[in-house]
Design an enzyme around this catalytic site. Sequence first.
Site, mmCIF file in Angstrom:
data_model
loop_
_atom_site.group_PDB
_atom_site.id
_atom_site.type_symbol
_atom_site.label_atom_id
_atom_site.label_comp_id
_atom_site.label_asym_id
_atom_site.label_seq_id
_atom_site.Cartn_x
_atom_site.Cartn_y
_atom_site.Cartn_z
ATOM 1 N N ASP A 3 0.883 -1.166 0.000
ATOM 2 C CA ASP A 3 0.000 0.000 0.000
ATOM 3 C C ASP A 3 0.920 1.214 0.000
ATOM 4 O O ASP A 3 1.450 1.595 1.040
ATOM 5 C CB ASP A 3 -0.889 -0.009 1.241
ATOM 6 C CG ASP A 3 -1.860 1.157 1.253
ATOM 7 O OD1 ASP A 3 -2.390 1.496 0.178
ATOM 8 O OD2 ASP A 3 -2.085 1.740 2.327
ATOM 9 N N ASP A 44 -2.807 1.029 6.835
ATOM 10 C CA ASP A 44 -1.926 0.772 5.691
ATOM 11 C C ASP A 44 -1.475 -0.686 5.666
ATOM 12 O O ASP A 44 -1.313 -1.278 4.600
ATOM 13 C CB ASP A 44 -0.701 1.678 5.758
ATOM 14 C CG ASP A 44 -1.075 3.098 6.097
ATOM 15 O OD1 ASP A 44 -1.211 3.909 5.188
ATOM 16 O OD2 ASP A 44 -1.277 3.374 7.295
ATOM 17 N N GLU A 63 -1.152 -0.996 -4.945
ATOM 18 C CA GLU A 63 -2.386 -0.258 -5.237
ATOM 19 C C GLU A 63 -2.177 0.670 -6.421
ATOM 20 O O GLU A 63 -1.159 1.345 -6.528
ATOM 21 C CB GLU A 63 -2.833 0.553 -4.011
ATOM 22 C CG GLU A 63 -4.181 1.225 -4.250
ATOM 23 C CD GLU A 63 -4.677 1.999 -3.043
ATOM 24 O OE1 GLU A 63 -4.681 1.426 -1.940
ATOM 25 O OE2 GLU A 63 -5.047 3.171 -3.204
#
EC number: 3.1.21.10
Lengths: 184, 184
Positions: free
Chosen positions: B7, B141, B68
């Site tokens: 992330d 996260d 991501e």
Amino acid sequence: MRVLGVDPGLTRCGVGVVDVAPDRSARLVYVGVVRSPADARIESRLATIAAGIREVLAAHRPDVLAVERVFAQQNRNTVMGTAQASGIALLLAAEHGIPAATHTPTEVKAAITGYGAADKLQVQTMVARILRLDALPKPADAADALALALCHAWRGSGLASSGAQGPLTPAQRAWADAERASRR
Amino acid sequence: MRVLGVDPGLTRCGVGVVDVAPDRSARLVYVGVVRSPADARIESRLATIAAGIREVLAAHRPDVLAVERVFAQQNRNTVMGTAQASGIALLLAAEHGIPAATHTPTEVKAAITGYGAADKLQVQTMVARILRLDALPKPADAADALALALCHAWRGSGLASSGAQGPLTPAQRAWADAERASRR
């Protein structure tokens, strides 16, 4: 001072190296474009860009790396790839133990032409004059990389950011020098 | 299949490694957050993030890295740093000879909870159930990195992208498995 300028991009990443003397005169050391195929996987494209920048770092050993600052507001399709390539350039500077800096397109144009809204041809023309090149540096990404490197060297001196400190701004002085040189 | 989910971020970069079996059951291998100080230079921050991701790659040898996908439209102040960190993660995958993939937040939420607009708590709750964790993975996260890794393993199988192929979607099956496990 030897500066590596990087105009970040995935399809074409401009790289330009200049030597700038204390009197602000500049000399072209290297200019090129690192390309990656648009149909390759993103991780492979970034690795190709990284390999190209590493080659230039190893061959020309710059003192500092300057990269264009990317804004989300530049809402082009390519902005994320551009940001990723700029991150790669910054990482490589750190891994080579040299400082990095970012400059906005407006800062670059103002440093090179004295006018923050200058068009690409004006910037290319000034870069060619400052570096005493016989032709305009092409493609535009290569010229932009050289402009970034020059901008960094001049602004980095601590004088370039204020045109009020002398009778001529660095860009004006470069223009004057280039004009003089072209009349010789 | 061992998946490293990333992330991306500069202040906090979530990293999570999961093993996913052919029957889609999953096991937590590692989860953590790589941090870089907000007052450090950007090139130093990216190098810190890179070093942290490299440690995880070396220690846990994932087969694939999932990160991501960042959009310019997420018009936060941090979006450029996020894009740069994602570029670093993708580069490191290439340099370690493993493939990389990107997934959108909506894809991740849909894969994990069956609902593309799920909130963070729903995603964290499902990640904890799927991996049989005693507590919700924190910070967010870290949970997002695990969710990305799970999403990749499930979508990557070629079945997860279509819920119409069986009586249960992967997320529904995971829910069912998790519910069953929690009653044991």
